[in-house]
Design a protein around this motif. Structure first.
Motif, PDB file in Angstrom:
ATOM      1  N   GLY A   1       2.362 -15.226  10.145  1.00 27.89           N
ATOM      2  CA  GLY A   1       3.014 -13.635   9.757  1.00 27.89           C
ATOM      3  C   GLY A   1       2.454 -13.384   8.040  1.00 27.89           C
ATOM      4  N   THR A   2       2.169 -12.041   8.262  1.00 28.72           N
ATOM      5  CA  THR A   2       1.718 -11.575   6.971  1.00 28.72           C
ATOM      6  C   THR A   2       2.586 -10.151   6.701  1.00 28.72           C
ATOM      7  N   GLN A   3       2.978 -10.026   5.686  1.00 27.01           N
ATOM      8  CA  GLN A   3       3.683  -8.808   5.158  1.00 27.01           C
ATOM      9  C   GLN A   3       3.136  -7.787   4.806  1.00 27.01           C
ATOM     10  N   VAL A   4       3.337  -6.517   5.297  1.00 22.63           N
ATOM     11  CA  VAL A   4       2.711  -5.215   4.994  1.00 22.63           C
ATOM     12  C   VAL A   4       3.754  -4.396   4.609  1.00 22.63           C
ATOM     13  N   THR A   5       3.803  -3.972   3.429  1.00 26.59           N
ATOM     14  CA  THR A   5       4.771  -2.994   2.698  1.00 26.59           C
ATOM     15  C   THR A   5       4.155  -1.734   2.624  1.00 26.59           C
ATOM     16  N   VAL A   6       4.438  -0.615   3.036  1.00 22.51           N
ATOM     17  CA  VAL A   6       4.048   0.751   2.921  1.00 22.51           C
ATOM     18  C   VAL A   6       5.257   1.490   1.857  1.00 22.51           C
ATOM     19  N   SER A   7       4.851   1.821   0.605  1.00 26.45           N
ATOM     20  CA  SER A   7       5.835   2.656   0.038  1.00 26.45           C
ATOM     21  C   SER A   7       5.671   4.055  -0.055  1.00 26.45           C
ATOM     22  N   SER A   8       6.714   4.788  -0.199  1.00 26.09           N
ATOM     23  CA  SER A   8       6.520   6.303  -0.167  1.00 26.09           C
ATOM     24  C   SER A   8       6.220   7.009  -1.368  1.00 26.09           C
TER      25      SER A   8
ATOM     26  N   VAL B   1       0.893  -0.987   0.080  1.00 27.51           N
ATOM     27  CA  VAL B   1      -0.145   0.013  -0.147  1.00 27.51           C
ATOM     28  C   VAL B   1       0.788   1.372   0.001  1.00 27.51           C
ATOM     29  N   GLN B   2       0.274   2.303  -0.808  1.00 32.71           N
ATOM     30  CA  GLN B   2       0.952   3.493  -0.385  1.00 32.71           C
ATOM     31  C   GLN B   2       0.845   4.143   0.703  1.00 32.71           C
ATOM     32  N   ALA B   3       1.949   5.171   1.117  1.00 32.80           N
ATOM     33  CA  ALA B   3       2.042   5.905   2.412  1.00 32.80           C
ATOM     34  C   ALA B   3       0.833   6.549   2.299  1.00 32.80           C
ATOM     35  N   GLY B   4       0.042   6.557   3.474  1.00 33.47           N
ATOM     36  CA  GLY B   4      -1.140   7.350   3.613  1.00 33.47           C
ATOM     37  C   GLY B   4      -2.482   6.295   3.659  1.00 33.47           C
ATOM     38  N   GLY B   5      -2.430   5.211   2.961  1.00 34.08           N
ATOM     39  CA  GLY B   5      -3.325   4.544   2.656  1.00 34.08           C
ATOM     40  C   GLY B   5      -3.724   3.498   4.038  1.00 34.08           C
TER      41      GLY B   5
ATOM     42  N   LEU C   1      -0.978   4.815   6.780  1.00 38.22           N
ATOM     43  CA  LEU C   1       0.106   4.063   6.982  1.00 38.22           C
ATOM     44  C   LEU C   1       1.357   4.850   6.619  1.00 38.22           C
ATOM     45  N   LYS C   2       2.532   4.402   7.034  1.00 43.83           N
ATOM     46  CA  LYS C   2       3.744   5.160   6.913  1.00 43.83           C
ATOM     47  C   LYS C   2       4.904   3.911   6.581  1.00 43.83           C
TER      48      LYS C   2
END
Length: 121
Positions: free
Chosen positions: A114-121, A12-16, A85-86
């Motif tokens: 476990g589940t991966q959460v990736t936040v892109s800037s 997800v993108q930052a802020g999402g 999200l950041k």
């Protein structure tokens, strides 16, 4: 025994926002706590949020005001609603179930896969 199955991670993108779910199955003592921990690469696992079967909630300072933990006791399911999200939220998120000692049974911690959460800037 107890099993925890997580879902909802992703990119997800930052802020999402994302919502994580964790369903516990097996023989689960009705008095317990469920929660979320996370581990980023090169860092120790840290508490994100917990909620007891009685509704007592704890949040890490870093997520207060952004994340919401809630549960459905009848389904033994805990959710983590993650908002605004950041990039620093990027981590593997692990579901946890804690049960207290009672009688001859020791307190126990159970963990999801476990589940991966990736936040892109």
């Amino acid at each position: 025994q107890v099993q925890l199955v997580e879902s909802g991670g992703g990119l997800v993108q930052a802020g999402g926002s994302l919502r994580l779910s964790c369903a516990a199955s097996g023989s689960i003592f009705s008095i317990n706590a469920m929660g979320w921990y996370r581990q980023a690469p090169g860092k120790q696992r840290e508490l994100v949020a917990t909620i007891s079967s009685g509704g007592i909630i704890n949040y890490a300072d870093s997520v207060k005001g952004r994340f919401i933990i809630f549960r459905d006791n009848a389904k033994n399911t805990v959710y983590l609603q993650m908002n605004r999200l950041k990039p620093e939220d990027t981590a593997v998120y692990y579901c946890n179930l804690w049960t207290p000692s009672r009688g001859s049974i020791r307190e126990r911690d159970y963990w999801g896969q476990g589940t991966q959460v990736t936040v892109s800037s």
